[in-house]
Design a protein around this motif. Structure first.
Motif, PDB file in Angstrom:
ATOM      1  N   GLY A 227       0.827  -1.204   0.000  1.00 62.14           N
ATOM      2  CA  GLY A 227       0.000   0.000   0.000  1.00 62.14           C
ATOM      3  C   GLY A 227       0.862   1.254   0.000  1.00 62.14           C
ATOM      4  N   GLN A 228       1.947   1.211   0.774  1.00 61.49           N
ATOM      5  CA  GLN A 228       2.867   2.352   0.795  1.00 61.49           C
ATOM      6  C   GLN A 228       3.587   2.489  -0.537  1.00 61.49           C
ATOM      7  OE1 GLN A 228       3.340   4.778   3.270  1.00 61.49           O
ATOM      8  NE2 GLN A 228       4.390   5.718   1.529  1.00 61.49           N
ATOM      9  N   TYR A 229       3.941   1.381  -1.146  1.00 62.86           N
ATOM     10  CA  TYR A 229       4.623   1.423  -2.436  1.00 62.86           C
ATOM     11  C   TYR A 229       3.725   2.038  -3.502  1.00 62.86           C
ATOM     12  CZ  TYR A 229       7.559  -2.175  -0.174  1.00 62.86           C
ATOM     13  OH  TYR A 229       8.356  -2.888   0.677  1.00 62.86           O
ATOM     14  N   VAL A 230       2.429   1.712  -3.463  1.00 65.70           N
ATOM     15  CA  VAL A 230       1.468   2.296  -4.405  1.00 65.70           C
ATOM     16  C   VAL A 230       1.427   3.812  -4.207  1.00 65.70           C
ATOM     17  CG1 VAL A 230      -0.976   2.456  -5.018  1.00 65.70           C
ATOM     18  CG2 VAL A 230       0.055   0.208  -4.622  1.00 65.70           C
ATOM     19  N   ARG A 231       1.326   4.241  -2.962  1.00 63.63           N
ATOM     20  CA  ARG A 231       1.291   5.686  -2.684  1.00 63.63           C
ATOM     21  C   ARG A 231       2.574   6.375  -3.144  1.00 63.63           C
ATOM     22  NH1 ARG A 231      -1.280   3.444   1.676  1.00 63.63           N
ATOM     23  NH2 ARG A 231       0.548   3.460   3.027  1.00 63.63           N
ATOM     24  N   ASP A 232       3.715   5.738  -2.885  1.00 65.32           N
ATOM     25  CA  ASP A 232       4.986   6.327  -3.317  1.00 65.32           C
ATOM     26  C   ASP A 232       5.027   6.501  -4.825  1.00 65.32           C
ATOM     27  OD1 ASP A 232       5.817   6.336  -0.668  1.00 65.32           O
ATOM     28  OD2 ASP A 232       7.139   4.574  -0.893  1.00 65.32           O
ATOM     29  N   ALA A 233       4.615   5.462  -5.552  1.00 67.57           N
ATOM     30  CA  ALA A 233       4.636   5.524  -7.015  1.00 67.57           C
ATOM     31  C   ALA A 233       3.670   6.591  -7.524  1.00 67.57           C
ATOM     32  CB  ALA A 233       4.309   4.157  -7.604  1.00 67.57           C
ATOM     33  N   LYS A 234       2.484   6.660  -6.934  1.00 67.73           N
ATOM     34  CA  LYS A 234       1.513   7.679  -7.352  1.00 67.73           C
ATOM     35  C   LYS A 234       2.039   9.074  -7.075  1.00 67.73           C
ATOM     36  CE  LYS A 234      -2.762   5.042  -7.182  1.00 67.73           C
ATOM     37  NZ  LYS A 234      -4.074   4.874  -6.520  1.00 67.73           N
ATOM     38  N   ASN A 235       2.648   9.258  -5.905  1.00 66.71           N
ATOM     39  CA  ASN A 235       3.211  10.565  -5.558  1.00 66.71           C
ATOM     40  C   ASN A 235       4.336  10.971  -6.492  1.00 66.71           C
ATOM     41  OD1 ASN A 235       1.434  10.895  -3.430  1.00 66.71           O
ATOM     42  ND2 ASN A 235       2.857  10.128  -1.882  1.00 66.71           N
TER      43      ASN A 235
ATOM     44  N   GLY B 207       4.283  10.233  -9.607  1.00 63.68           N
ATOM     45  CA  GLY B 207       3.714  10.342 -10.949  1.00 63.68           C
ATOM     46  C   GLY B 207       3.943   9.109 -11.797  1.00 63.68           C
ATOM     47  N   GLU B 208       4.298   7.993 -11.182  1.00 63.22           N
ATOM     48  CA  GLU B 208       4.601   6.743 -11.882  1.00 63.22           C
ATOM     49  C   GLU B 208       3.371   5.822 -11.873  1.00 63.22           C
ATOM     50  OE1 GLU B 208       7.159   6.248 -13.632  1.00 63.22           O
ATOM     51  OE2 GLU B 208       8.571   7.755 -12.913  1.00 63.22           O
ATOM     52  N   THR B 209       2.404   6.141 -12.719  1.00 64.43           N
ATOM     53  CA  THR B 209       1.141   5.412 -12.756  1.00 64.43           C
ATOM     54  C   THR B 209       1.327   3.945 -13.104  1.00 64.43           C
ATOM     55  OG1 THR B 209       0.059   7.446 -13.444  1.00 64.43           O
ATOM     56  CG2 THR B 209      -1.171   5.412 -13.749  1.00 64.43           C
ATOM     57  N   GLU B 210       2.175   3.647 -14.066  1.00 64.90           N
ATOM     58  CA  GLU B 210       2.386   2.256 -14.470  1.00 64.90           C
ATOM     59  C   GLU B 210       2.986   1.440 -13.327  1.00 64.90           C
ATOM     60  OE1 GLU B 210       4.344  -0.358 -18.111  1.00 64.90           O
ATOM     61  OE2 GLU B 210       4.736   1.792 -18.023  1.00 64.90           O
ATOM     62  N   ILE B 211       3.912   2.036 -12.605  1.00 67.15           N
ATOM     63  CA  ILE B 211       4.520   1.345 -11.468  1.00 67.15           C
ATOM     64  C   ILE B 211       3.495   1.180 -10.345  1.00 67.15           C
ATOM     65  CG2 ILE B 211       6.317   1.476  -9.697  1.00 67.15           C
ATOM     66  CD1 ILE B 211       8.057   2.907 -11.845  1.00 67.15           C
ATOM     67  N   ALA B 212       2.686   2.198 -10.109  1.00 66.85           N
ATOM     68  CA  ALA B 212       1.625   2.095  -9.107  1.00 66.85           C
ATOM     69  C   ALA B 212       0.670   0.961  -9.465  1.00 66.85           C
ATOM     70  CB  ALA B 212       0.864   3.412  -8.985  1.00 66.85           C
ATOM     71  N   ASP B 213       0.321   0.853 -10.740  1.00 66.01           N
ATOM     72  CA  ASP B 213      -0.543  -0.243 -11.196  1.00 66.01           C
ATOM     73  C   ASP B 213       0.109  -1.596 -10.958  1.00 66.01           C
ATOM     74  OD1 ASP B 213      -2.415   1.623 -12.020  1.00 66.01           O
ATOM     75  OD2 ASP B 213      -1.876   1.484 -14.151  1.00 66.01           O
ATOM     76  N   PHE B 214       1.415  -1.674 -11.201  1.00 61.24           N
ATOM     77  CA  PHE B 214       2.155  -2.907 -10.959  1.00 61.24           C
ATOM     78  C   PHE B 214       2.063  -3.301  -9.482  1.00 61.24           C
ATOM     79  CE2 PHE B 214       6.200  -4.606  -9.300  1.00 61.24           C
ATOM     80  CZ  PHE B 214       6.142  -5.868  -9.859  1.00 61.24           C
ATOM     81  N   PHE B 215       2.308  -2.334  -8.579  1.00 58.59           N
ATOM     82  CA  PHE B 215       2.241  -2.622  -7.151  1.00 58.59           C
ATOM     83  C   PHE B 215       0.822  -3.026  -6.738  1.00 58.59           C
ATOM     84  CE2 PHE B 215       6.098   0.286  -6.547  1.00 58.59           C
ATOM     85  CZ  PHE B 215       6.973  -0.770  -6.414  1.00 58.59           C
ATOM     86  N   GLN B 216      -0.181  -2.417  -7.341  1.00 64.29           N
ATOM     87  CA  GLN B 216      -1.561  -2.804  -7.038  1.00 64.29           C
ATOM     88  C   GLN B 216      -1.830  -4.240  -7.486  1.00 64.29           C
ATOM     89  OE1 GLN B 216      -3.523   0.599  -8.898  1.00 64.29           O
ATOM     90  NE2 GLN B 216      -4.168   1.298  -6.882  1.00 64.29           N
TER      91      GLN B 216
END
Length: 80
Positions: free
Chosen positions: A30-38, A40-49
Motif C-alpha cells: 500500500g505504501q509502495y502504491v502511494r509512493d509511485a503515485k506521488n 507520478g509513476e502510474t504504471e509502477i503504481a498499477d504494478f504494485f496494485q
C-alpha cells in the motif's frame, strides 16, 4: 520446523506462514502504491496494485486450504 514442534502438521504451519507473509506484504505494498503515485509513476503504481491483489488472493487461498484441513480434522495436533 519439524512436525510436532508447534502441535500442528507441517502443511498447516506452512499455509499459515504463507498467509501471514502475503498479508504483511500486502500492507507494505500500500505504501509502495502511494509512493509511485506521488512520484507520478502510474504504471509502477498499477504494478504494485497487481502485486498487492495477487498477495491478497494468495492469502485467501491459504485460508480456504486451512478451512478444508480443519473441517477434515487434519490440521493438528501433529501425529507422533
Amino acid at each position: 520446523m519439524a512436525t510436532g514442534e508447534t502441535g500442528f502438521k507441517d502443511v498447516a504451519y506452512d499455509l499459515v506462514s504463507v498467509q501471514y507473509h502475503s498479508l504483511k506484504a500486502g500492507h507494505d505494498y500500500g505504501q509502495y502504491v502511494r509512493d509511485a503515485k506521488n512520484a507520478g509513476e502510474t504504471e509502477i503504481a498499477d504494478f504494485f496494485q497487481d502485486v498487492m491483489r495477487e498477495d491478497s488472493e494468495r492469502a485467501a487461498r491459504c485460508h480456504d486450504f486451512l478451512t478444508e484441513l480443519a473441517e477434515k480434522g487434519d490440521i493438528g495436533p501433529a501425529a507422533s
